[in-house]
Design a protein around this motif. Structure first.
Motif, PDB file in Angstrom:
ATOM      1  N   PRO A 145       0.791  -1.229   0.000  1.00  0.00           N
ATOM      2  CA  PRO A 145       0.000   0.000   0.000  1.00  0.00           C
ATOM      3  C   PRO A 145       0.827   1.285   0.000  1.00  0.00           C
ATOM      4  N   ASP A 146       2.058   1.254  -0.521  1.00  0.00           N
ATOM      5  CA  ASP A 146       2.869   2.464  -0.569  1.00  0.00           C
ATOM      6  C   ASP A 146       2.219   3.484  -1.502  1.00  0.00           C
ATOM      7  N   TYR A 150       0.354   3.843  -6.085  1.00  0.00           N
ATOM      8  CA  TYR A 150      -0.895   4.402  -6.620  1.00  0.00           C
ATOM      9  C   TYR A 150      -0.620   5.671  -7.423  1.00  0.00           C
ATOM     10  N   GLN A 151       0.303   6.482  -6.914  1.00  0.00           N
ATOM     11  CA  GLN A 151       0.587   7.753  -7.575  1.00  0.00           C
ATOM     12  C   GLN A 151       1.175   7.536  -8.967  1.00  0.00           C
ATOM     13  N   THR A 152       1.941   6.473  -9.135  1.00  0.00           N
ATOM     14  CA  THR A 152       2.502   6.154 -10.444  1.00  0.00           C
ATOM     15  C   THR A 152       1.403   5.940 -11.476  1.00  0.00           C
ATOM     16  N   VAL A 153       0.361   5.212 -11.073  1.00  0.00           N
ATOM     17  CA  VAL A 153      -0.763   4.964 -11.980  1.00  0.00           C
ATOM     18  C   VAL A 153      -1.484   6.270 -12.284  1.00  0.00           C
ATOM     19  N   LEU A 154      -1.743   7.054 -11.259  1.00  0.00           N
ATOM     20  CA  LEU A 154      -2.426   8.336 -11.447  1.00  0.00           C
ATOM     21  C   LEU A 154      -1.644   9.241 -12.397  1.00  0.00           C
ATOM     22  N   ASN A 155      -0.336   9.292 -12.217  1.00  0.00           N
ATOM     23  CA  ASN A 155       0.494  10.156 -13.055  1.00  0.00           C
ATOM     24  C   ASN A 155       0.432   9.748 -14.520  1.00  0.00           C
ATOM     25  N   ASP A 156       0.435   8.439 -14.765  1.00  0.00           N
ATOM     26  CA  ASP A 156       0.392   7.940 -16.141  1.00  0.00           C
ATOM     27  C   ASP A 156      -0.873   8.396 -16.861  1.00  0.00           C
ATOM     28  N   TYR A 157      -1.955   8.517 -16.105  1.00  0.00           N
ATOM     29  CA  TYR A 157      -3.237   8.875 -16.707  1.00  0.00           C
ATOM     30  C   TYR A 157      -3.626  10.330 -16.435  1.00  0.00           C
ATOM     31  N   HIS A 158      -2.652  11.103 -15.928  1.00  0.00           N
ATOM     32  CA  HIS A 158      -2.905  12.517 -15.649  1.00  0.00           C
ATOM     33  C   HIS A 158      -4.219  12.681 -14.875  1.00  0.00           C
ATOM     34  N   CYS A 159      -4.305  11.876 -13.829  1.00  0.00           N
ATOM     35  CA  CYS A 159      -5.554  11.748 -13.087  1.00  0.00           C
ATOM     36  C   CYS A 159      -5.330  12.164 -11.636  1.00  0.00           C
ATOM     37  N   PRO A 161      -6.290  12.022  -7.574  1.00  0.00           N
ATOM     38  CA  PRO A 161      -6.824  10.936  -6.739  1.00  0.00           C
ATOM     39  C   PRO A 161      -8.351  10.927  -6.696  1.00  0.00           C
ATOM     40  N   GLN A 162      -8.953  12.089  -6.703  1.00  0.00           N
ATOM     41  CA  GLN A 162     -10.411  12.188  -6.611  1.00  0.00           C
ATOM     42  C   GLN A 162     -11.116  11.667  -7.863  1.00  0.00           C
ATOM     43  N   GLU A 163     -10.352  11.493  -8.946  1.00  0.00           N
ATOM     44  CA  GLU A 163     -10.923  10.984 -10.192  1.00  0.00           C
ATOM     45  C   GLU A 163     -10.744   9.482 -10.348  1.00  0.00           C
ATOM     46  N   ALA A 164     -10.238   8.831  -9.307  1.00  0.00           N
ATOM     47  CA  ALA A 164      -9.924   7.399  -9.396  1.00  0.00           C
ATOM     48  C   ALA A 164     -10.652   6.588  -8.336  1.00  0.00           C
ATOM     49  N   ILE A 165     -10.876   5.313  -8.663  1.00  0.00           N
ATOM     50  CA  ILE A 165     -11.450   4.334  -7.732  1.00  0.00           C
ATOM     51  C   ILE A 165     -10.514   3.132  -7.711  1.00  0.00           C
ATOM     52  N   PHE A 166     -10.284   2.604  -6.521  1.00  0.00           N
ATOM     53  CA  PHE A 166      -9.395   1.448  -6.377  1.00  0.00           C
ATOM     54  C   PHE A 166     -10.144   0.305  -5.689  1.00  0.00           C
ATOM     55  N   ILE A 167      -9.988  -0.911  -6.214  1.00  0.00           N
ATOM     56  CA  ILE A 167     -10.704  -2.094  -5.714  1.00  0.00           C
ATOM     57  C   ILE A 167      -9.687  -3.166  -5.342  1.00  0.00           C
ATOM     58  N   ASP A 168      -9.740  -3.657  -4.111  1.00  0.00           N
ATOM     59  CA  ASP A 168      -8.772  -4.658  -3.642  1.00  0.00           C
ATOM     60  C   ASP A 168      -9.416  -5.492  -2.540  1.00  0.00           C
ATOM     61  N   ASP A 169      -8.983  -6.736  -2.420  1.00  0.00           N
ATOM     62  CA  ASP A 169      -9.515  -7.584  -1.349  1.00  0.00           C
ATOM     63  C   ASP A 169      -8.737  -7.423  -0.051  1.00  0.00           C
ATOM     64  N   LYS A 170      -7.594  -6.734  -0.100  1.00  0.00           N
ATOM     65  CA  LYS A 170      -6.805  -6.484   1.103  1.00  0.00           C
ATOM     66  C   LYS A 170      -7.151  -5.093   1.634  1.00  0.00           C
ATOM     67  N   LEU A 171      -7.682  -5.048   2.853  1.00  0.00           N
ATOM     68  CA  LEU A 171      -8.120  -3.782   3.434  1.00  0.00           C
ATOM     69  C   LEU A 171      -6.975  -2.790   3.532  1.00  0.00           C
ATOM     70  N   GLN A 175      -7.006   1.018   2.152  1.00  0.00           N
ATOM     71  CA  GLN A 175      -6.744   2.159   3.046  1.00  0.00           C
ATOM     72  C   GLN A 175      -5.563   2.987   2.542  1.00  0.00           C
ATOM     73  N   GLY A 176      -4.577   2.317   1.958  1.00  0.00           N
ATOM     74  CA  GLY A 176      -3.438   3.035   1.387  1.00  0.00           C
ATOM     75  C   GLY A 176      -3.870   3.955   0.262  1.00  0.00           C
ATOM     76  N   ALA A 177      -4.771   3.474  -0.579  1.00  0.00           N
ATOM     77  CA  ALA A 177      -5.303   4.292  -1.673  1.00  0.00           C
ATOM     78  C   ALA A 177      -6.138   5.450  -1.124  1.00  0.00           C
ATOM     79  N   GLU A 178      -6.958   5.149  -0.127  1.00  0.00           N
ATOM     80  CA  GLU A 178      -7.841   6.176   0.442  1.00  0.00           C
ATOM     81  C   GLU A 178      -7.046   7.291   1.120  1.00  0.00           C
ATOM     82  N   ARG A 179      -5.912   6.947   1.708  1.00  0.00           N
ATOM     83  CA  ARG A 179      -5.079   7.982   2.342  1.00  0.00           C
ATOM     84  C   ARG A 179      -4.582   9.000   1.314  1.00  0.00           C
TER      85      ARG A 179
END
Length: 204
Positions: A145-146, A150-159, A161-171, A175-179
């Protein structure tokens, strides 16, 4: 703010929860308890997942510490056999249907923690095919959850955080994405993914 990027984990969301199953089956092959195996391998998990060491290095340490009959190469071969079998066992068809319905209107990508040796198997089985792009920890040199993962993915898509949704089975990964400000969905066997996405204004 309208969402435009949807990021999926793989194991436990698209396929069965692979890590736990693999640990149990490899431990059975070695004739030891899975907790004993995890107690040794856990200290290597971060470096392994980031791609700084290989599975063969980990199993060399396991074989030495437990004085096993099996050599590291045999254990690695078993690990990859189990990995392939687990990937083949259970694909969440509902998750795949949701992904296919999302793709016309959103950027849909994968972000997964995985070891280098597993990637060829995942590619062979088409695990990455449903996604526009797949980000794998050992190739990135960083892991959930570093925040940087997540930021690497956001940067690639010029997105943002508020424009993204993350789905994972590990809480902890959610939580790392939500932070970071990304909207998160903690995926469990009871999750209705379509319902959860609609809550965020997503057209499914």
């Amino acid at each position: 703010m309208t969402s435009k990027l949807i990021i999926f984990d793989l194991g436990g969301v698209v396929t069965s929860p692979a890590v736990e199953t693999i640990d149990v089956r490899v431990a059975n092959f070695l004739g030891i308890d899975s907790n004993e195996l995890r107690s040794i391998t856990s200290s290597y998990k971060v470096e392994l997942t980031k791609g700084n060491i290989k599975l063969i290095d980990v199993y060399t340490c396991v074989a030495e510490k437990l004085n096993l009959q099996q050599n590291p190469e045999e254990i690695l071969t078993k690990h990859l056999e189990v990995c392939k079998a687990v990937f083949l066992e259970v694909w969440n068809q509902e998750t795949l249907r949701v992904i296919n319905r999302l793709k016309p209107n959103y950027k849909v990508v994968a972000l997964a923690n995985a070891e280098r040796e597993v990637i060829p198997i995942a590619r062979e089985l088409g695990l990455y095919l449903p996604f526009e792009k797949s980000y794998i920890s050992c190739e990135l040199g960083m892991m959930k959850p570093d925040a940087v993962a997540y930021q690497t993915v956001l940067n690639d898509y010029h997105c943002s955080p508020q424009e993204a949704i993350f789905i994972d089975d590990k809480l902890e990964n959610v939580q790392g994405a939500e932070r970071l400000g990304i909207k998160g969905i903690h995926f469990t066997p009871k999750t209705n993914l379509e319902t959860e996405l609609v809550k965020f204004g997503i057209k499914v």
